[in-house]
Design an enzyme around this catalytic site. Structure first.
Site, PDB file in Angstrom:
ATOM      1  N   ALA A  31       0.836  -1.206   0.000  1.00  0.00           N
ATOM      2  CA  ALA A  31       0.000   0.000   0.000  1.00  0.00           C
ATOM      3  C   ALA A  31       0.868   1.252   0.000  1.00  0.00           C
ATOM      4  O   ALA A  31       0.545   2.249  -0.664  1.00  0.00           O
ATOM      5  CB  ALA A  31      -0.942  -0.006   1.205  1.00  0.00           C
ATOM      6  N   GLY A  34       1.908   1.519  -3.497  1.00  0.00           N
ATOM      7  CA  GLY A  34       0.734   1.831  -4.316  1.00  0.00           C
ATOM      8  C   GLY A  34       0.272   3.264  -4.159  1.00  0.00           C
ATOM      9  O   GLY A  34      -0.183   3.891  -5.125  1.00  0.00           O
ATOM     10  N   ASP A  35       0.390   3.813  -2.965  1.00  0.00           N
ATOM     11  CA  ASP A  35       0.043   5.213  -2.724  1.00  0.00           C
ATOM     12  C   ASP A  35       0.911   6.119  -3.596  1.00  0.00           C
ATOM     13  O   ASP A  35       0.411   7.042  -4.246  1.00  0.00           O
ATOM     14  CB  ASP A  35       0.228   5.537  -1.241  1.00  0.00           C
ATOM     15  CG  ASP A  35      -0.019   6.999  -0.927  1.00  0.00           C
ATOM     16  OD1 ASP A  35      -1.160   7.464  -1.103  1.00  0.00           O
ATOM     17  OD2 ASP A  35       0.944   7.680  -0.511  1.00  0.00           O
ATOM     18  N   ALA A  36       2.196   5.837  -3.630  1.00  0.00           N
ATOM     19  CA  ALA A  36       3.121   6.646  -4.439  1.00  0.00           C
ATOM     20  C   ALA A  36       2.844   6.479  -5.928  1.00  0.00           C
ATOM     21  O   ALA A  36       2.848   7.460  -6.685  1.00  0.00           O
ATOM     22  CB  ALA A  36       4.563   6.263  -4.116  1.00  0.00           C
ATOM     23  N   GLU A  39      -0.445   8.391  -6.770  1.00  0.00           N
ATOM     24  CA  GLU A  39      -0.279   9.844  -6.764  1.00  0.00           C
ATOM     25  C   GLU A  39       0.539  10.310  -7.967  1.00  0.00           C
ATOM     26  O   GLU A  39       0.202  11.315  -8.593  1.00  0.00           O
ATOM     27  CB  GLU A  39       0.354  10.348  -5.473  1.00  0.00           C
ATOM     28  CG  GLU A  39       0.444  11.867  -5.492  1.00  0.00           C
ATOM     29  CD  GLU A  39       0.658  12.505  -4.140  1.00  0.00           C
ATOM     30  OE1 GLU A  39       0.983  13.706  -4.145  1.00  0.00           O
ATOM     31  OE2 GLU A  39       0.497  11.839  -3.101  1.00  0.00           O
TER      32      GLU A  39
END
Length: 143
Positions: A31, A34-36, A39
């Site tokens: 996660a 995945g967040d990076a 974004e």
């Protein structure tokens, strides 16, 4: 396909022999990645046409918040394979802390989406592209 096909961002350096290493990563670690990835993808989508940095930032922030990510996951769920749904489930279950303003269920859904995106970034860049292409971002440049 997206406008970012064949861009190094989506070309993971891992080969099939690295599959056990990816499988051993925690959902929280996936996660985080995945967040990076998400974004950066959203930033690229809003990069054109050129805008003032404040407008650019507001548009991106509106898409990467937990509420919006949960809605995106709802849209993508019918398109996911069973193994992909399992990564989402693992990510949801691993979500431990929430922001003070976020509803815990929304935060868990957002974590599930981020986990899936992190996993796909490492294991299946083509599938990552396919799913990202399904996301409708308001006022984004055509993909």
């Amino acid at each position: 396909m997206t406008q970012f096909d064949d861009h190094p961002l989506w070309q993971s350096s891992l080969n099939p022999a690295d599959a056990p290493a990816v499988q051993s990563l925690s959902p929280v670690a996936l996660a985080y990645l995945g967040d990076a990835v998400f974004e950066l993808y959203v930033r690229c989508c809003y990069l054109f046409p050129p805008r003032r940095i404040g407008d650019f930032h507001r548009r991106v922030v509106a898409q990467v918040r937990a509420e919006q990510q949960a809605q995106i996951l709802t849209t993508l769920l019918p398109q996911l394979t069973d193994p992909e749904k399992e990564w989402v489930r693992r990510g949801r279950n691993a979500a431990t802390s929430t922001s003070r303003r976020a509803n815990p269920e929304l935060y868990q859904a957002a974590s599930g989406l981020e986990t899936l995106l992190g996993y796909l970034y490492l294991r299946d860049a083509r599938r990552l592209d396919e799913l990202l292409a399904l996301i409708e971002l308001p006022d984004a440049a055509p993909r």
